[in-house]
Design a protein around this motif. Structure first.
Motif, PDB file in Angstrom:
ATOM      1  N   ARG A 226       0.837  -1.216   0.000  1.00 22.59           N
ATOM      2  CA  ARG A 226       0.000   0.000   0.000  1.00 22.59           C
ATOM      3  C   ARG A 226       0.865   1.256   0.000  1.00 22.59           C
ATOM      4  O   ARG A 226       0.554   2.239  -0.664  1.00 22.59           O
ATOM      5  N   PHE A 227       1.980   1.197   0.742  1.00 20.97           N
ATOM      6  CA  PHE A 227       2.899   2.335   0.763  1.00 20.97           C
ATOM      7  C   PHE A 227       3.506   2.569  -0.621  1.00 20.97           C
ATOM      8  O   PHE A 227       3.588   3.713  -1.102  1.00 20.97           O
ATOM      9  N   LEU A 228       3.938   1.464  -1.258  1.00 21.24           N
ATOM     10  CA  LEU A 228       4.545   1.593  -2.594  1.00 21.24           C
ATOM     11  C   LEU A 228       3.530   2.094  -3.623  1.00 21.24           C
ATOM     12  O   LEU A 228       3.864   2.905  -4.496  1.00 21.24           O
ATOM     13  N   ILE A 229       2.287   1.603  -3.544  1.00 20.92           N
ATOM     14  CA  ILE A 229       1.252   2.064  -4.470  1.00 20.92           C
ATOM     15  C   ILE A 229       1.015   3.563  -4.297  1.00 20.92           C
ATOM     16  O   ILE A 229       0.919   4.320  -5.274  1.00 20.92           O
ATOM     17  N   SER A 230       0.941   4.011  -3.046  1.00 14.93           N
ATOM     18  CA  SER A 230       0.756   5.435  -2.781  1.00 14.93           C
ATOM     19  C   SER A 230       1.937   6.246  -3.309  1.00 14.93           C
ATOM     20  O   SER A 230       1.751   7.327  -3.890  1.00 14.93           O
ATOM     21  N   LEU A 231       3.157   5.711  -3.130  1.00  8.47           N
ATOM     22  CA  LEU A 231       4.350   6.397  -3.620  1.00  8.47           C
ATOM     23  C   LEU A 231       4.353   6.485  -5.134  1.00  8.47           C
ATOM     24  O   LEU A 231       4.649   7.545  -5.722  1.00  8.47           O
ATOM     25  N   ILE A 232       4.012   5.365  -5.794  1.00 11.88           N
ATOM     26  CA  ILE A 232       3.979   5.351  -7.261  1.00 11.88           C
ATOM     27  C   ILE A 232       2.935   6.330  -7.791  1.00 11.88           C
ATOM     28  O   ILE A 232       3.172   7.044  -8.779  1.00 11.88           O
TER      29      ILE A 232
ATOM     30  N   LEU B  15      -2.285  -6.582  -8.464  1.00 12.12           N
ATOM     31  CA  LEU B  15      -0.994  -7.226  -8.227  1.00 12.12           C
ATOM     32  C   LEU B  15      -0.732  -7.421  -6.741  1.00 12.12           C
ATOM     33  O   LEU B  15      -0.198  -8.459  -6.310  1.00 12.12           O
ATOM     34  N   LEU B  16      -1.115  -6.445  -5.928  1.00  7.23           N
ATOM     35  CA  LEU B  16      -0.924  -6.566  -4.477  1.00  7.23           C
ATOM     36  C   LEU B  16      -1.763  -7.710  -3.904  1.00  7.23           C
ATOM     37  O   LEU B  16      -1.282  -8.491  -3.068  1.00  7.23           O
ATOM     38  N   ILE B  17      -2.995  -7.827  -4.348  1.00  6.75           N
ATOM     39  CA  ILE B  17      -3.867  -8.907  -3.864  1.00  6.75           C
ATOM     40  C   ILE B  17      -3.290 -10.270  -4.224  1.00  6.75           C
ATOM     41  O   ILE B  17      -3.265 -11.197  -3.398  1.00  6.75           O
ATOM     42  N   VAL B  18      -2.790 -10.406  -5.462  1.00  4.38           N
ATOM     43  CA  VAL B  18      -2.191 -11.682  -5.888  1.00  4.38           C
ATOM     44  C   VAL B  18      -0.967 -12.011  -5.028  1.00  4.38           C
ATOM     45  O   VAL B  18      -0.762 -13.160  -4.621  1.00  4.38           O
ATOM     46  N   SER B  19      -0.151 -11.001  -4.712  1.00  4.85           N
ATOM     47  CA  SER B  19       1.047 -11.226  -3.882  1.00  4.85           C
ATOM     48  C   SER B  19       0.668 -11.667  -2.481  1.00  4.85           C
ATOM     49  O   SER B  19       1.278 -12.590  -1.916  1.00  4.85           O
ATOM     50  N   VAL B  20      -0.340 -11.034  -1.896  1.00  2.00           N
ATOM     51  CA  VAL B  20      -0.773 -11.397  -0.544  1.00  2.00           C
ATOM     52  C   VAL B  20      -1.331 -12.812  -0.523  1.00  2.00           C
ATOM     53  O   VAL B  20      -1.026 -13.605   0.378  1.00  2.00           O
ATOM     54  N   VAL B  21      -2.136 -13.164  -1.512  1.00  2.00           N
ATOM     55  CA  VAL B  21      -2.714 -14.510  -1.584  1.00  2.00           C
ATOM     56  C   VAL B  21      -1.621 -15.554  -1.739  1.00  2.00           C
ATOM     57  O   VAL B  21      -1.646 -16.622  -1.105  1.00  2.00           O
ATOM     58  N   GLY B  22      -0.599 -15.278  -2.550  1.00  2.00           N
ATOM     59  CA  GLY B  22       0.503 -16.208  -2.729  1.00  2.00           C
ATOM     60  C   GLY B  22       1.296 -16.413  -1.457  1.00  2.00           C
ATOM     61  O   GLY B  22       1.755 -17.522  -1.150  1.00  2.00           O
ATOM     62  N   THR B  23       1.451 -15.360  -0.665  1.00  2.00           N
ATOM     63  CA  THR B  23       2.177 -15.453   0.604  1.00  2.00           C
ATOM     64  C   THR B  23       1.459 -16.338   1.605  1.00  2.00           C
ATOM     65  O   THR B  23       2.082 -17.018   2.432  1.00  2.00           O
ATOM     66  N   LEU B  24       0.147 -16.380   1.556  1.00  2.00           N
ATOM     67  CA  LEU B  24      -0.638 -17.189   2.485  1.00  2.00           C
ATOM     68  C   LEU B  24      -0.587 -18.674   2.163  1.00  2.00           C
ATOM     69  O   LEU B  24      -1.187 -19.485   2.863  1.00  2.00           O
ATOM     70  N   GLY B  25       0.109 -19.028   1.087  1.00  2.00           N
ATOM     71  CA  GLY B  25       0.285 -20.434   0.769  1.00  2.00           C
ATOM     72  C   GLY B  25      -0.649 -20.952  -0.299  1.00  2.00           C
ATOM     73  O   GLY B  25      -0.634 -22.139  -0.612  1.00  2.00           O
ATOM     74  N   ILE B  26      -1.466 -20.075  -0.841  1.00  2.00           N
ATOM     75  CA  ILE B  26      -2.383 -20.487  -1.908  1.00  2.00           C
ATOM     76  C   ILE B  26      -1.628 -20.496  -3.227  1.00  2.00           C
ATOM     77  O   ILE B  26      -0.862 -19.566  -3.525  1.00  2.00           O
ATOM     78  N   ASN B  27      -1.843 -21.524  -4.005  1.00  2.00           N
ATOM     79  CA  ASN B  27      -1.163 -21.657  -5.289  1.00  2.00           C
ATOM     80  C   ASN B  27      -1.618 -20.533  -6.222  1.00  2.00           C
ATOM     81  O   ASN B  27      -2.760 -20.507  -6.670  1.00  2.00           O
ATOM     82  N   THR B  28      -0.703 -19.614  -6.521  1.00  2.00           N
ATOM     83  CA  THR B  28      -1.067 -18.455  -7.356  1.00  2.00           C
ATOM     84  C   THR B  28      -1.327 -18.851  -8.811  1.00  2.00           C
ATOM     85  O   THR B  28      -2.043 -18.151  -9.520  1.00  2.00           O
ATOM     86  N   THR B  29      -0.722 -19.987  -9.228  1.00  2.00           N
ATOM     87  CA  THR B  29      -0.985 -20.430 -10.609  1.00  2.00           C
ATOM     88  C   THR B  29      -2.450 -20.809 -10.765  1.00  2.00           C
ATOM     89  O   THR B  29      -3.126 -20.402 -11.721  1.00  2.00           O
ATOM     90  N   SER B  30      -2.947 -21.576  -9.792  1.00  2.00           N
ATOM     91  CA  SER B  30      -4.365 -21.936  -9.816  1.00  2.00           C
ATOM     92  C   SER B  30      -5.234 -20.701  -9.625  1.00  2.00           C
ATOM     93  O   SER B  30      -6.293 -20.569 -10.238  1.00  2.00           O
ATOM     94  N   PHE B  31      -4.744 -19.825  -8.751  1.00  2.00           N
ATOM     95  CA  PHE B  31      -5.483 -18.593  -8.499  1.00  2.00           C
ATOM     96  C   PHE B  31      -5.561 -17.749  -9.775  1.00  2.00           C
ATOM     97  O   PHE B  31      -6.615 -17.183 -10.091  1.00  2.00           O
ATOM     98  N   ALA B  32      -4.456 -17.672 -10.506  1.00  2.00           N
ATOM     99  CA  ALA B  32      -4.434 -16.905 -11.751  1.00  2.00           C
ATOM    100  C   ALA B  32      -5.365 -17.532 -12.787  1.00  2.00           C
ATOM    101  O   ALA B  32      -6.073 -16.832 -13.522  1.00  2.00           O
ATOM    102  N   ALA B  33      -5.347 -18.885 -12.840  1.00  2.00           N
ATOM    103  CA  ALA B  33      -6.245 -19.568 -13.768  1.00  2.00           C
ATOM    104  C   ALA B  33      -7.701 -19.307 -13.404  1.00  2.00           C
ATOM    105  O   ALA B  33      -8.555 -19.105 -14.275  1.00  2.00           O
ATOM    106  N   LEU B  34      -7.970 -19.311 -12.095  1.00  2.00           N
ATOM    107  CA  LEU B  34      -9.331 -19.014 -11.641  1.00  2.00           C
ATOM    108  C   LEU B  34      -9.730 -17.594 -12.009  1.00  2.00           C
ATOM    109  O   LEU B  34     -10.850 -17.342 -12.468  1.00  2.00           O
ATOM    110  N   LEU B  35      -8.791 -16.655 -11.815  1.00  2.00           N
ATOM    111  CA  LEU B  35      -9.073 -15.263 -12.184  1.00  2.00           C
ATOM    112  C   LEU B  35      -9.321 -15.126 -13.687  1.00  2.00           C
ATOM    113  O   LEU B  35     -10.194 -14.367 -14.115  1.00  2.00           O
ATOM    114  N   ALA B  36      -8.525 -15.873 -14.475  1.00  2.00           N
ATOM    115  CA  ALA B  36      -8.697 -15.813 -15.932  1.00  2.00           C
ATOM    116  C   ALA B  36     -10.070 -16.337 -16.336  1.00  2.00           C
ATOM    117  O   ALA B  36     -10.764 -15.746 -17.165  1.00  2.00           O
ATOM    118  N   SER B  37     -10.466 -17.469 -15.733  1.00  2.00           N
ATOM    119  CA  SER B  37     -11.781 -18.030 -16.044  1.00  2.00           C
ATOM    120  C   SER B  37     -12.894 -17.083 -15.602  1.00  2.00           C
ATOM    121  O   SER B  37     -13.863 -16.854 -16.337  1.00  2.00           O
TER     122      SER B  37
END
Length: 292
Positions: free
Chosen positions: A56-62, A94-116
């Motif tokens: 959130r800090f980086l997004i605000s800075l950007i 992008l921030l949401i995807v990073s947070v979800v990946g950190t929690l141990g959820i497979n981001t590849t499956s998550f990305a496929a789900l988002l695409a669908s």
């Protein structure tokens, strides 16, 4: 990133060990493994929270850097609002995807789900995709910009912002109207601010029997006294029509765009006052009946 993936792997491993301990009936091992699982899960949660805060800090800075850069380069306000809105959405995704990946959820499956989900949502919201494309067309061809007075889709007002999906128009009575960009890009738009000068038209009715040359002379004198009325193109005064109960005179002058309404309303008043002084009569609706 490697540490994040390792943390997720550790959590999965500890979970398997807990299941194994439960099946073998070793209570001490179960408690120990649950503690290990809690520590691993807590570590992932803390890392996810840290990533969210830093993100959130980086997004605000950007956003601040982008805003300053666009301002320094004097980019049009309409393009600024569009770009800032688009980049804000992309960075937050992008921030949401990073947070979800950190929690141990497979981001590849998550990305496929988002695409669908994106395909399904895209089909359901095809109109919004049209609005997005319309926003790009507006920014590219520039039929109007922020600050212009326009008339479109039955609405007249000043363009306040051009967003990803909508154009915000503020009306004369200070209402904010959201108009879809798809309709704006494919519909008819009247831009009153695009040209530096604008023509003001009046049709003035006088009684039958009035001296038209005198009427034209009085109007011309009023025009010459008003410094806001341009000399080139020259003012135009002529007999417009012989109406049912009046003789109509048309008057056309050119003014700067910013002077349009002031000249229009003030000239109406000046003509009314001067005609009364010069005993030039305005007509009233009337009907002549002949009795046999």
């Amino acid at each position: 990133m490697i540490q994040f993936l390792q943390a997720a792997k550790d959590t999965t491993s500890v979970t398997k060990e807990v299941v194994s301990a439960i099946s073998s009936g070793h209570t001490d091992q179960i408690i120990e493994k649950l503690i290990d699982l809690s520590i691993a899960a807590g570590r992932n949660i803390l890392i996810a929270i840290l990533i969210y805060i830093v993100g959130r800090f980086l997004i605000s800075l950007i956003q601040r850097v982008l805003n300053n850069m666009l301002t320094r380069r004097k980019v049009e306000i309409s393009i600024q609002t569009f770009l800032k809105s688009l980049i804000s959405i992309l960075l937050n995704v992008l921030l949401i995807v990073s947070v979800v990946g950190t929690l141990g959820i497979n981001t590849t499956s998550f990305a496929a789900l988002l695409a669908s989900a994106g395909v399904a949502i895209g089909m359901a919201l095809s109109g919004n995709l049209q609005n997005f494309a319309g926003g790009l067309i507006i920014l590219f061809f520039k039929p109007y910009k922020v600050g212009d007075w326009i008339e479109a889709q039955g609405v007249s007002g000043t363009v306040k912002a051009i967003q990803i999906m909508h154009t915000l128009v503020t009306t004369a009575d200070n209402k904010v109207i959201y108009i879809p960009n798809g309709a704006m890009s494919s519909g008819v738009i009247t831009n009153y601010s695009n040209m530096e000068t604008r023509r003001v038209d009046w049709i003035i009715g006088v009684d039958y029997g009035e001296d038209i040359d005198k009427v034209k002379s009085v109007i011309n004198e009023l025009i010459q006294k008003d410094s806001r009325i341009l000399k080139d193109p020259a003012p135009f005064i002529a007999l417009h029509a012989l109406d049912s109960s009046s003789v109509n005179v048309t008057v056309r002058v050119w003014v700067k765009n910013s002077d349009y309404w002031n000249v229009y309303f003030e000239m109406n008043k000046n003509i009314y006052d001067e005609f009364n002084k010069q005993s030039i009569n305005f007509p009233f609706p009337q009907m002549t009946i002949h009795q046999a």
